[in-house]
Design a protein around this motif. Structure first.
Motif, PDB file in Angstrom:
ATOM      1  N   MET A   1       0.842  -1.192   0.000  1.00  0.00           N
ATOM      2  CA  MET A   1       0.000   0.000   0.000  1.00  0.00           C
ATOM      3  C   MET A   1       0.881   1.248   0.000  1.00  0.00           C
ATOM      4  O   MET A   1       1.846   1.344   0.730  1.00  0.00           O
ATOM      5  CB  MET A   1      -0.908   0.003   1.239  1.00  0.00           C
ATOM      6  N   ALA A   2       0.519   2.216  -0.862  1.00  0.00           N
ATOM      7  CA  ALA A   2       1.276   3.458  -0.902  1.00  0.00           C
ATOM      8  C   ALA A   2       1.101   4.220   0.398  1.00  0.00           C
ATOM      9  O   ALA A   2       0.080   4.111   1.075  1.00  0.00           O
ATOM     10  CB  ALA A   2       0.788   4.317  -2.079  1.00  0.00           C
ATOM     11  N   LYS A   3       2.101   4.983   0.778  1.00  0.00           N
ATOM     12  CA  LYS A   3       2.051   5.759   2.011  1.00  0.00           C
ATOM     13  C   LYS A   3       0.986   6.845   1.901  1.00  0.00           C
ATOM     14  O   LYS A   3       0.952   7.597   0.936  1.00  0.00           O
ATOM     15  CB  LYS A   3       3.412   6.400   2.273  1.00  0.00           C
ATOM     16  N   PRO A   4       0.074   6.956   2.872  1.00  0.00           N
ATOM     17  CA  PRO A   4      -0.965   7.978   2.816  1.00  0.00           C
ATOM     18  C   PRO A   4      -0.370   9.381   2.778  1.00  0.00           C
ATOM     19  O   PRO A   4       0.644   9.661   3.406  1.00  0.00           O
ATOM     20  CB  PRO A   4      -1.759   7.745   4.109  1.00  0.00           C
ATOM     21  N   ILE A   5      -1.025  10.250   2.024  1.00  0.00           N
ATOM     22  CA  ILE A   5      -0.578  11.628   1.949  1.00  0.00           C
ATOM     23  C   ILE A   5      -1.087  12.386   3.164  1.00  0.00           C
ATOM     24  O   ILE A   5      -1.980  11.932   3.868  1.00  0.00           O
ATOM     25  CB  ILE A   5      -1.091  12.306   0.664  1.00  0.00           C
ATOM     26  N   ARG A   6      -0.535  13.537   3.434  1.00  0.00           N
ATOM     27  CA  ARG A   6      -1.012  14.346   4.547  1.00  0.00           C
ATOM     28  C   ARG A   6      -2.407  14.858   4.235  1.00  0.00           C
ATOM     29  O   ARG A   6      -2.696  15.286   3.124  1.00  0.00           O
ATOM     30  CB  ARG A   6      -0.070  15.543   4.771  1.00  0.00           C
ATOM     31  N   GLU A   7      -3.278  14.818   5.212  1.00  0.00           N
ATOM     32  CA  GLU A   7      -4.642  15.302   5.016  1.00  0.00           C
ATOM     33  C   GLU A   7      -4.617  16.775   4.630  1.00  0.00           C
ATOM     34  O   GLU A   7      -3.927  17.589   5.213  1.00  0.00           O
ATOM     35  CB  GLU A   7      -5.454  15.106   6.290  1.00  0.00           C
ATOM     36  N   GLY A   8      -5.376  17.134   3.608  1.00  0.00           N
ATOM     37  CA  GLY A   8      -5.424  18.506   3.126  1.00  0.00           C
ATOM     38  C   GLY A   8      -4.448  18.775   2.006  1.00  0.00           C
ATOM     39  O   GLY A   8      -4.536  19.792   1.336  1.00  0.00           O
ATOM     40  N   ASN A   9      -3.517  17.858   1.759  1.00  0.00           N
ATOM     41  CA  ASN A   9      -2.526  18.053   0.718  1.00  0.00           C
ATOM     42  C   ASN A   9      -2.947  17.431  -0.596  1.00  0.00           C
ATOM     43  O   ASN A   9      -2.448  17.799  -1.652  1.00  0.00           O
ATOM     44  CB  ASN A   9      -1.186  17.434   1.157  1.00  0.00           C
ATOM     45  N   GLY A  10      -3.857  16.485  -0.547  1.00  0.00           N
ATOM     46  CA  GLY A  10      -4.300  15.776  -1.744  1.00  0.00           C
ATOM     47  C   GLY A  10      -5.701  16.165  -2.147  1.00  0.00           C
ATOM     48  O   GLY A  10      -6.305  17.078  -1.592  1.00  0.00           O
ATOM     49  N   PRO A  11      -6.262  15.457  -3.127  1.00  0.00           N
ATOM     50  CA  PRO A  11      -7.610  15.778  -3.607  1.00  0.00           C
ATOM     51  C   PRO A  11      -8.682  15.384  -2.599  1.00  0.00           C
ATOM     52  O   PRO A  11      -8.630  14.304  -2.008  1.00  0.00           O
ATOM     53  CB  PRO A  11      -7.726  14.941  -4.884  1.00  0.00           C
ATOM     54  N   ARG A  12      -9.641  16.239  -2.436  1.00  0.00           N
ATOM     55  CA  ARG A  12     -10.781  15.934  -1.560  1.00  0.00           C
ATOM     56  C   ARG A  12     -11.812  15.090  -2.294  1.00  0.00           C
ATOM     57  O   ARG A  12     -12.469  14.242  -1.718  1.00  0.00           O
ATOM     58  CB  ARG A  12     -11.402  17.246  -1.082  1.00  0.00           C
ATOM     59  N   HIS A  13     -11.934  15.350  -3.594  1.00  0.00           N
ATOM     60  CA  HIS A  13     -12.924  14.648  -4.421  1.00  0.00           C
ATOM     61  C   HIS A  13     -12.215  14.067  -5.638  1.00  0.00           C
ATOM     62  O   HIS A  13     -11.621  14.797  -6.435  1.00  0.00           O
ATOM     63  CB  HIS A  13     -14.027  15.623  -4.853  1.00  0.00           C
ATOM     64  N   VAL A  14     -12.284  12.749  -5.783  1.00  0.00           N
ATOM     65  CA  VAL A  14     -11.705  12.057  -6.937  1.00  0.00           C
ATOM     66  C   VAL A  14     -12.826  11.397  -7.727  1.00  0.00           C
ATOM     67  O   VAL A  14     -13.691  10.719  -7.156  1.00  0.00           O
ATOM     68  CB  VAL A  14     -10.680  10.989  -6.501  1.00  0.00           C
ATOM     69  N   ALA A  15     -12.822  11.601  -9.030  1.00  0.00           N
ATOM     70  CA  ALA A  15     -13.784  10.945  -9.922  1.00  0.00           C
ATOM     71  C   ALA A  15     -13.026   9.973 -10.813  1.00  0.00           C
ATOM     72  O   ALA A  15     -11.905  10.269 -11.249  1.00  0.00           O
ATOM     73  CB  ALA A  15     -14.519  11.988 -10.764  1.00  0.00           C
ATOM     74  N   VAL A  16     -13.636   8.829 -11.080  1.00  0.00           N
ATOM     75  CA  VAL A  16     -12.940   7.777 -11.829  1.00  0.00           C
ATOM     76  C   VAL A  16     -13.795   7.273 -12.986  1.00  0.00           C
ATOM     77  O   VAL A  16     -14.959   6.897 -12.792  1.00  0.00           O
ATOM     78  CB  VAL A  16     -12.585   6.583 -10.913  1.00  0.00           C
ATOM     79  N   ILE A  17     -13.200   7.277 -14.181  1.00  0.00           N
ATOM     80  CA  ILE A  17     -13.799   6.627 -15.354  1.00  0.00           C
ATOM     81  C   ILE A  17     -13.214   5.226 -15.401  1.00  0.00           C
ATOM     82  O   ILE A  17     -12.047   5.037 -15.745  1.00  0.00           O
ATOM     83  CB  ILE A  17     -13.491   7.408 -16.646  1.00  0.00           C
ATOM     84  N   MET A  18     -14.020   4.240 -15.029  1.00  0.00           N
ATOM     85  CA  MET A  18     -13.537   2.872 -14.863  1.00  0.00           C
ATOM     86  C   MET A  18     -13.579   2.159 -16.215  1.00  0.00           C
ATOM     87  O   MET A  18     -14.570   1.528 -16.573  1.00  0.00           O
ATOM     88  CB  MET A  18     -14.405   2.136 -13.843  1.00  0.00           C
ATOM     89  N   ASP A  19     -12.494   2.230 -16.949  1.00  0.00           N
ATOM     90  CA  ASP A  19     -12.470   1.712 -18.316  1.00  0.00           C
ATOM     91  C   ASP A  19     -11.518   0.521 -18.434  1.00  0.00           C
ATOM     92  O   ASP A  19     -10.503   0.454 -17.734  1.00  0.00           O
ATOM     93  CB  ASP A  19     -12.029   2.828 -19.271  1.00  0.00           C
ATOM     94  N   GLY A  20     -11.849  -0.396 -19.324  1.00  0.00           N
ATOM     95  CA  GLY A  20     -10.944  -1.498 -19.626  1.00  0.00           C
ATOM     96  C   GLY A  20     -11.430  -2.868 -19.209  1.00  0.00           C
ATOM     97  O   GLY A  20     -10.709  -3.857 -19.378  1.00  0.00           O
ATOM     98  N   ASN A  21     -12.654  -2.975 -18.697  1.00  0.00           N
ATOM     99  CA  ASN A  21     -13.154  -4.279 -18.263  1.00  0.00           C
ATOM    100  C   ASN A  21     -13.216  -5.280 -19.414  1.00  0.00           C
ATOM    101  O   ASN A  21     -12.840  -6.453 -19.267  1.00  0.00           O
ATOM    102  CB  ASN A  21     -14.552  -4.140 -17.654  1.00  0.00           C
ATOM    103  N   GLY A  22     -13.729  -4.826 -20.558  1.00  0.00           N
ATOM    104  CA  GLY A  22     -13.871  -5.715 -21.705  1.00  0.00           C
ATOM    105  C   GLY A  22     -12.538  -6.206 -22.225  1.00  0.00           C
ATOM    106  O   GLY A  22     -12.376  -7.400 -22.540  1.00  0.00           O
ATOM    107  N   ARG A  23     -11.566  -5.303 -22.331  1.00  0.00           N
ATOM    108  CA  ARG A  23     -10.237  -5.707 -22.811  1.00  0.00           C
ATOM    109  C   ARG A  23      -9.556  -6.651 -21.828  1.00  0.00           C
ATOM    110  O   ARG A  23      -8.867  -7.594 -22.217  1.00  0.00           O
ATOM    111  CB  ARG A  23      -9.373  -4.459 -23.027  1.00  0.00           C
ATOM    112  N   TRP A  24      -9.744  -6.400 -20.543  1.00  0.00           N
ATOM    113  CA  TRP A  24      -9.173  -7.271 -19.519  1.00  0.00           C
ATOM    114  C   TRP A  24      -9.714  -8.688 -19.670  1.00  0.00           C
ATOM    115  O   TRP A  24      -8.967  -9.670 -19.582  1.00  0.00           O
ATOM    116  CB  TRP A  24      -9.522  -6.711 -18.147  1.00  0.00           C
ATOM    117  N   ALA A  25     -11.026  -8.808 -19.919  1.00  0.00           N
ATOM    118  CA  ALA A  25     -11.627 -10.131 -20.099  1.00  0.00           C
ATOM    119  C   ALA A  25     -11.151 -10.777 -21.395  1.00  0.00           C
ATOM    120  O   ALA A  25     -10.849 -11.987 -21.423  1.00  0.00           O
ATOM    121  CB  ALA A  25     -13.150  -9.999 -20.111  1.00  0.00           C
ATOM    122  N   ARG A  26     -11.050  -9.995 -22.458  1.00  0.00           N
ATOM    123  CA  ARG A  26     -10.624 -10.545 -23.752  1.00  0.00           C
ATOM    124  C   ARG A  26      -9.204 -11.088 -23.683  1.00  0.00           C
ATOM    125  O   ARG A  26      -8.889 -12.122 -24.281  1.00  0.00           O
ATOM    126  CB  ARG A  26     -10.733  -9.463 -24.822  1.00  0.00           C
TER     127      ARG A  26
END
Length: 241
Positions: A1-26
């Motif tokens: 696990m990566a070392k946690p960043i200091r609170e307030g130094n990183g993003p408060r809100h992260v959005a993720v486009i979860m792409d690649g499921n089909g290619r992973w299965a193929r």
């Protein structure tokens, strides 16, 4: 696990486009739905990792308004997966103090799925830990169009003065009106496009496009990306003196 960043130094809100499921299965000689099931298992890992990296809000792109163009069998399989995921995860997420919301147009979804979505929101509405937002039958242009329609209805009804409409007005009509704008948007699978996701909200978001296919995207990689965000110089159009 990566070392946690200091609170307030990183993003408060992260959005993720979860792409690649089909290619992973193929790559494994399996049907696309096999990849979607594998990808669904990654969501819990990311949710659990958020507090350690100071992320309070996580928004994931589960199904777009354009995804209806896929084969009937894949769409039916995805809808079944959504129903099973919600039924299985609701209590667990509540126990982990995760608040769940759904954004998108629900009118095209089946009644059972809508009921499960409503129940998940209700059962987690008092949770005050990580805020998980699931974009389901969501499209950024569709969201803006629906918001504009509601705004126009208020103008026509006389409850909103046209002269009072500013850039602060429209966000109050968006699906995300109770959420802060995303600070960081991540897209997996190597594609470098935003695919109609949070168009208004991401005006000043930082973007990360990574080659990892979604079922292989780990909490450790998530941590590296949030740490990299914390090292960026965010000026929002201004210039440092």
């Amino acid at each position: 696990m990566a070392k946690p960043i200091r609170e307030g130094n990183g993003p408060r809100h992260v959005a993720v486009i979860m792409d690649g499921n089909g290619r992973w299965a193929r790559q494994r000689g399996r049907p696309r739905l096999f990849g979607h099931h594998a990808g669904a298992k990654r969501i819990r890992e990311l949710v659990e990792a958020c507090p350690g990296f100071g992320v309070k809000y996580l928004t994931i792109f589960a199904f777009s308004t354009e995804n209806w163009k896929r084969t009937q069998s894949e769409v039916a399989g995805l809808m079944s997966l959504f129903r099973r995921y919600i039924a299985k995860e609701t209590r667990a997420l509540r126990e982990e103090n995760v608040r769940v919301r759904f954004i998108g147009d629900r009118e095209r979804l089946d009644a059972k799925l809508i009921r499960l979505m409503d129940e998940m929101e209700t059962m987690t509405e008092h949770c005050d830990g990580v805020n998980l937002t699931i974009a389901l039958n969501y499209g950024g242009r569709d969201e803006v169009a629906r918001a504009t329609k509601r705004l126009a209805q208020d103008v026509a009804a006389g409850t909103l003065c046209p002269d009072s409409v500013t850039v602060e007005t429209l966000p109050k009509y968006l699906d995300t009106y109770v959420l802060p704008d995303p600070d960081l948007v991540i897209r997996t699978s190597g594609e470098a496009r935003i695919s109609n996701f949070l168009l208004w909200q991401s005006a000043y978001a930082e973007y990360e496009f990574v080659d990892t296919l979604w079922p292989d995207f780990s909490a450790e990689e998530f941590g590296r990306l949030t740490k990299a965000y914390g090292e960026r110089d965010r000026r929002y159009g201004a210039v440092k003196a």
